[in-house]
Write a protein that holds these residues in place. Structure first.
Motif, short mmCIF file in Angstrom:
data_model
loop_
_atom_site.label_atom_id
_atom_site.label_comp_id
_atom_site.label_asym_id
_atom_site.label_seq_id
_atom_site.Cartn_x
_atom_site.Cartn_y
_atom_site.Cartn_z
N SER A 1 0.80 -1.13 -0.02
CA SER A 1 -0.02 0.06 -0.17
C SER A 1 0.83 1.28 -0.03
N THR B 1 -9.20 -7.49 4.25
CA THR B 1 -7.86 -7.14 4.09
C THR B 1 -6.99 -8.71 4.12
N GLU C 1 -4.70 -0.25 -1.13
CA GLU C 1 -4.10 -1.12 -0.51
C GLU C 1 -4.39 -2.48 -1.16
#
Length: 314
Positions: free
Chosen positions: A206, A237, A296
């Motif tokens: 990221s 994530t 990200e």
């Protein structure tokens, strides 16, 4: 005077009792064109979807009850027509063919007495293969989300026709009547991805920094009841935020399965939106890259904990 009131009261009571106990169909069925009519009450919807992955064994099947002043005896034929439709993004609905075509005709002899009511009933089944051929298509032309519109036309012995064009809203939609004269059979792609999966995350990066090495863990895909084929992810994530010392928290990110084509939607607790790209897919494991609008990203290799083979995804 007292005797007159008493006699009148008995008469009114008798009328109320008789009217409440009578057992016949009101001949004033509320059609827009006829004072007296007939309709086809839907008794059972045995099958009202076509399985995209199994068109060869899919069918449309109903049990219908003919209701009229003669307990169904005025029915002469019931014509069943079909038309295929598809929603074209940015264009609208596309129909094939341009007008419905006949696929089956039921005759009076197809209706028979039953043990549950005095009205005549019939059951019929139309295969997906027959419906596809009737509209001039092949199974290869069919896509998930397509719809086959089946329309019924009831012709009676008096030369009248009852159909979706002249049926009233009460007859078509009220639960007691349940006689829409039209049924929409969708081509669906059943999805059953709910459960817990093992994963390994790599290539996490990221604008805030990268996360070296790998992260292993488990994630649960929870079906969203209001959106078939959509599954809420435990952590969008897949552990990447652990590198920041952060936690997933109240994020609401979903993996969506549309005929084995996967996508990601929703947002995290900071409002960033999510998407995904499938890298490879086998029955043993699924590899994909997720990305959010904050830049990200990470690559995830995922497999079912119980060893259940996975579908081949796009």
């Amino acid at each position: 005077m007292k005797m007159l009131k008493y006699t009148f009261g008995l008469l009114v009571g008798a009328l109320v009792l008789l009217s409440s106990c009578r057992d016949f169909v009101d001949p004033n069925i509320p059609y827009s064109e006829f004072d007296t009519g007939a309709y086809l009450r839907t008794i059972s919807r045995t099958s009202t979807t076509f399985n995209y992955f199994s068109l060869g064994s899919s069918n449309f099947a109903l049990t219908l009850e003919a209701v009229d002043i003669e307990d169904g005896a005025t029915v002469e034929t019931v014509e069943i027509e079909v038309q295929h439709r598809r929603l074209i993004p940015g264009v609208g609905l596309e129909y094939t063919p341009s007008e419905p075509v006949n696929i089956m005709t039921l005759s009076a002899s197809d209706f028979a007495p039953n043990t549950d009511s005095r009205f005549l009933r019939t059951s019929f089944e139309i295969s997906a293969a027959d419906a596809i051929a009737a509209v001039g298509l092949t199974p290869a032309d069919i896509e998930g989300g397509d719809v086959f519109e089946f329309s019924l036309i009831l012709n009676d012995v008096n030369g009248r026709s009852f159909n979706r064009e002249n049926v009233s809203g009460n007859i078509a939609g009220a639960p007691f009547y349940d006689s829409p004269f039209q049924y929409f059979v969708s081509v669906i792609c059943p999805s059953d991805l709910g459960g817990t999966y093992e994963y390994t995350a790599t290539n996490m990066d990221s604008i805030y920094g990268s996360c070296d090495g790998t992260i292993s863990g488990t994630t649960t895909l929870t079906p969203v009841s209001s959106s078939p084929g959509s599954y809420r992810v435990t952590d969008g994530t897949f552990g990447f935020w652990d590198c920041y010392g952060d936690s997933w928290g109240s994020g609401n990110v979903r993996i969506n399965d549309a005929c084995n084509t996967l996508s990601m939607s929703g947002s995290d607790k900071y409002g960033a939106s999510y998407s995904m790209t499938v890298v490879s897919s086998t029955p043993e494991e699924l590899v994909f890259v997720w990305l959010n609008s904050d830049g990200e990203t990470g690559e995830v290799t995922m497999s079912a904990m119980d060893g259940t083979p996975l579908p081949i995804f796009n």
